[in-house]
Design a protein around this motif. Structure first.
Motif, PDB file in Angstrom:
ATOM      1  N   ALA A 241       0.762  -1.275  -0.032  1.00 15.73           N
ATOM      2  CA  ALA A 241      -0.111  -0.020  -0.156  1.00 15.73           C
ATOM      3  C   ALA A 241       0.809   1.004   0.002  1.00 15.73           C
ATOM      4  O   ALA A 241       0.710   2.201  -0.936  1.00 15.73           O
ATOM      5  CB  ALA A 241      -1.068   0.009   1.202  1.00 15.73           C
TER       6      ALA A 241
ATOM      7  N   GLY B 246       2.332   1.912  -3.139  1.00 12.19           N
ATOM      8  CA  GLY B 246       1.342   2.403  -4.336  1.00 12.19           C
ATOM      9  C   GLY B 246       0.842   1.116  -4.890  1.00 12.19           C
ATOM     10  O   GLY B 246       0.148   1.397  -5.975  1.00 12.19           O
ATOM     11  N   TYR B 247       1.040   0.014  -4.760  1.00 12.33           N
ATOM     12  CA  TYR B 247       0.516  -1.252  -5.416  1.00 12.33           C
ATOM     13  C   TYR B 247      -0.831  -1.486  -5.015  1.00 12.33           C
ATOM     14  O   TYR B 247      -1.339  -0.782  -4.022  1.00 12.33           O
ATOM     15  CB  TYR B 247       1.343  -2.218  -5.120  1.00 12.33           C
ATOM     16  N   SER B 248      -1.537  -1.946  -5.898  1.00 14.26           N
ATOM     17  CA  SER B 248      -3.077  -2.078  -5.422  1.00 14.26           C
ATOM     18  C   SER B 248      -3.432  -3.612  -5.350  1.00 14.26           C
ATOM     19  O   SER B 248      -4.387  -4.029  -4.768  1.00 14.26           O
ATOM     20  CB  SER B 248      -3.903  -1.521  -6.678  1.00 14.26           C
ATOM     21  N   THR B 249      -2.619  -4.636  -5.911  1.00 12.41           N
ATOM     22  CA  THR B 249      -2.805  -6.194  -5.818  1.00 12.41           C
ATOM     23  C   THR B 249      -1.626  -6.759  -4.950  1.00 12.41           C
ATOM     24  O   THR B 249      -0.282  -6.393  -5.035  1.00 12.41           O
ATOM     25  CB  THR B 249      -3.042  -6.741  -6.943  1.00 12.41           C
TER      26      THR B 249
ATOM     27  N   GLU C  80       1.501  -7.973  -7.294  1.00  9.69           N
ATOM     28  CA  GLU C  80       2.236  -6.859  -7.449  1.00  9.69           C
ATOM     29  C   GLU C  80       3.594  -6.545  -6.117  1.00  9.69           C
ATOM     30  O   GLU C  80       4.691  -6.498  -6.563  1.00  9.69           O
ATOM     31  CB  GLU C  80       1.673  -5.294  -7.555  1.00  9.69           C
TER      32      GLU C  80
ATOM     33  N   LYS D  98      -4.849 -11.543  -8.200  1.00 10.85           N
ATOM     34  CA  LYS D  98      -5.242 -10.219  -8.011  1.00 10.85           C
ATOM     35  C   LYS D  98      -5.988 -10.008  -6.823  1.00 10.85           C
ATOM     36  O   LYS D  98      -6.888  -9.200  -6.846  1.00 10.85           O
ATOM     37  CB  LYS D  98      -6.147  -9.900  -9.296  1.00 10.85           C
TER      38      LYS D  98
ATOM     39  N   GLN E  78      -6.831  -8.084  -3.788  1.00 14.42           N
ATOM     40  CA  GLN E  78      -6.784  -6.425  -3.590  1.00 14.42           C
ATOM     41  C   GLN E  78      -5.942  -6.321  -2.246  1.00 14.42           C
ATOM     42  O   GLN E  78      -6.294  -6.612  -1.218  1.00 14.42           O
ATOM     43  CB  GLN E  78      -8.148  -5.850  -3.363  1.00 14.42           C
ATOM     44  N   ILE E  79      -4.954  -5.446  -2.291  1.00 13.06           N
ATOM     45  CA  ILE E  79      -4.328  -4.743  -1.041  1.00 13.06           C
ATOM     46  C   ILE E  79      -5.280  -4.416  -0.147  1.00 13.06           C
ATOM     47  O   ILE E  79      -5.077  -4.425   1.193  1.00 13.06           O
ATOM     48  CB  ILE E  79      -3.206  -4.008  -1.274  1.00 13.06           C
ATOM     49  N   GLU E  80      -6.290  -3.615  -0.540  1.00 13.20           N
ATOM     50  CA  GLU E  80      -7.285  -2.718   0.318  1.00 13.20           C
ATOM     51  C   GLU E  80      -8.088  -3.997   0.944  1.00 13.20           C
ATOM     52  O   GLU E  80      -8.362  -3.907   2.413  1.00 13.20           O
ATOM     53  CB  GLU E  80      -8.039  -2.241  -0.510  1.00 13.20           C
TER      54      GLU E  80
ATOM     55  N   THR F 193      -0.238   8.038   1.241  1.00 17.38           N
ATOM     56  CA  THR F 193       1.205   7.659   1.186  1.00 17.38           C
ATOM     57  C   THR F 193       1.960   8.883   1.148  1.00 17.38           C
ATOM     58  O   THR F 193       1.545  10.095   0.982  1.00 17.38           O
ATOM     59  CB  THR F 193       1.136   7.108  -0.417  1.00 17.38           C
TER      60      THR F 193
ATOM     61  N   LEU G 298      -5.156   6.567   1.084  1.00 22.60           N
ATOM     62  CA  LEU G 298      -5.202   5.317   1.145  1.00 22.60           C
ATOM     63  C   LEU G 298      -6.482   4.853   1.910  1.00 22.60           C
ATOM     64  O   LEU G 298      -7.230   5.654   2.729  1.00 22.60           O
ATOM     65  CB  LEU G 298      -4.432   4.802   2.200  1.00 22.60           C
TER      66      LEU G 298
END
Length: 499
Positions: free
Chosen positions: A315, A318-321, A324, A372, A374-376, A422, A428
């Motif tokens: 996070a 800046g990654y989303s998955t 990554e 995939k 999600q980091i969220e 970030t 975020l």
């Protein structure tokens, strides 16, 4: 153009020409399991194992009644009800191929807010032998600082005052067990499938704490008639995306309102302690053992903690998955060092497990570019996850005077993440029951990093460890001064130079 078939029992025969469907007659299956929490993980795990078992036509007693417990669960309830409990399981293989099948083990669906009495009566039904749970770490309603049941929760107060219209799992279980007792029924097994070490012990402790206040005369009956086996569960199951739904339509001609996607790996290790019989899940890949604790500890402190590490660092990058983050060489190196130097020394008693291979497989699983995740999603409710996944490693390492440098760095990164922005100014999305307090302390930590460790419900008395506070504060200042990417490179370099 290929005809699109809506997923339901009526269309099952036609769908069978496209992808595998249950080979058993679902109308003959009795409900032996009530499961609370019919989200993606249950449907990729316990419901999948049970579906595999039901393919043996002699196994007709173990259908699942799925219970949607919360108002929030309206959509999943309506979807499964319309589809007669059927859904598509999509396994995303490492080579990019998809394996699809229709799962039929959920033969009934109930919506607790709409009909609480129906749920209580179903749990108390003579044919029900197991009540299983996926209610997330936060659903067990305990205070991390004290380890005790949280009676301050307004929903718990509601259940105590309005027992016949409960809102929490504890209210439902208490009413159902009371009814079983009054009807002279045998006991039942309550089986947690959540990511908590000693999840059976935790379920028992929290339930008895509640029952002691809500229905004290029921305590002795529970102790004599109800079992709470511990279990370790594992299968990465990301949230289903609209793209997954559309791709299923395009590739298989099936209109499924909420399919489940997951990785190929699966694991289920269970203590064989069932009050009224159990499915032969071992015939379809589950493992029954006398003591599940070492396996749970391994999974929670390596896989679940690993997810949190990738999520928090990813996070901030800046990654989303998750894939990554896992495929970033510096983050991957950080995770390998953390698992090798700080987690591995705390593990033991893992009969039949090659720890080196297990850790290698985790890196592969995290890096699966087709999942995939999600980091969220992984970062959501971190206030409940960190005390379970990461802090036990910290305490064990501190007790043995061993390194906690990477763990301290993770907590420092979490403090910076909790500000909600970030270093590049991107917002975020903090999804956490403790969001307000996290953000408040995180902002104050800009002037004094140790303030963040004062959140006792997460960190207990960790702030009293000078060793940890010093390492955490140093990491915090390094990240703020040099940025997350250089800080990860630097801590990896410092440790690797010592090895």
């Amino acid at each position: 153009m290929e005809q699109i078939l809506t997923l339901n029992q009526q269309n099952l025969a036609a769908i069978s020409t496209k992808i595998p469907v249950p080979s058993y007659d679902r109308s003959t299956i009795k409900t032996g399991i009530v499961h609370v929490g019919v989200g993606g993980f249950h449907r990729a795990h316990e419901a999948f194992y049970t579906d595999q078992l039901l393919q043996d036509k002699s196994q007709t007693d173990w259908g699942i009644c799925g219970v949607a417990l919360l108002d929030f669960d309206t959509k999943i309830y309506n979807t499964l009800k319309a589809q007669n409990g059927l859904y598509t399981l999509i396994v995303k293989e490492l080579d990019g191929s998809f394996t699809k099948q229709i799962i039929g083990s959920i033969v009934e669906v109930l919506f607790a807010p709409e009909s609480p009495i129906k749920v209580i009566e179903k749990m108390a039904s003579p044919e029900v032998k197991i009540i299983s749970l996926t209610i997330t770490e936060g659903g067990y309603n305990y205070n991390e600082a004290t380890g005790e049941f949280n009676f301050e929760n307004p929903l718990i107060q509601h259940d105590l005052e309005t027992p016949n219209a409960p809102k929490t799992i504890f209210g439902y279980l208490t009413q159902a067990l009371q009814l079983r007792k009054e009807n002279g029924l045998k006991g039942v097994t309550i089986q947690s499938c959540d990511n908590i070490q000693g999840n059976g012990h935790m379920t028992k402790k929290m339930l008895l704490s509640y029952v002691q206040v809500a229905a004290p005369t029921l305590v002795s009956w529970i102790l004599e008639n109800v079992t709470f086996p511990n279990a370790m569960v594992d299968r990465i199951t990301p949230a289903t995306s609209p793209l997954d739904i559309e791709k299923l339509k395009e590739t298989s001609g099936i209109d499924d309102g909420w399919p489940v996607v997951c990785e190929p790996f699966k694991q289920w290790v269970i203590e064989d302690d069932f009050a009224a019989g159990r499915p032969a899940w071992e015939t379809v890949g589950a493992q029954f053992v006398k003591d599940v604790v070492p396996y749970e500890k391994m999974k929670l402190s390596l896989l679940n903690a690993g997810h949190s590490v990738l999520g928090i660092l990813g996070a901030l990058y800046g990654y989303s998955t998750i894939d990554e983050a896992a495929n970033d060489a510096d983050i991957s190196s950080f995770l390998r060092i953390y698992m090798g130097n700080e987690v591995t020394p705390t593990l033991g008693g893992l009969e039949g497990v090659n720890l080196k291979n297990y850790k290698f497989s985790l890196i592969q699983r995290f890096g699966n570019i087709y999942i995939k995740d999600q980091i969220e999603r992984i970062c959501s409710e971190s206030s409940a996850k960190i005390p379970i996944f990461i802090l036990p490693t910290v305490y064990a390492q501190l007790a043995n005077n061993r390194t906690i440098q990477h763990a301290a760095f993770i907590i420092a990164a979490f403090a910076i993440y909790s500000v909600g922005v970030t270093e590049n100014g991107a917002q975020l999305m903090i999804k956490d029951a403790m969001e307000a307090e996290l953000t408040k302390k995180a902002i104050l930590a800009r002037n004094n990093p140790a303030v963040f460790l004062e959140i006792a419900s997460i960190f207990g008395d960790l702030k009293s460890s000078k060793t940890f506070v010093d390492a955490y504060s140093k990491a915090y200042q390094h990240i703020v001064t040099n940025g997350i990417e250089k800080s990860v490179k630097d801590i990896n370099s410092r440790v690797l130079n010592k090895i």
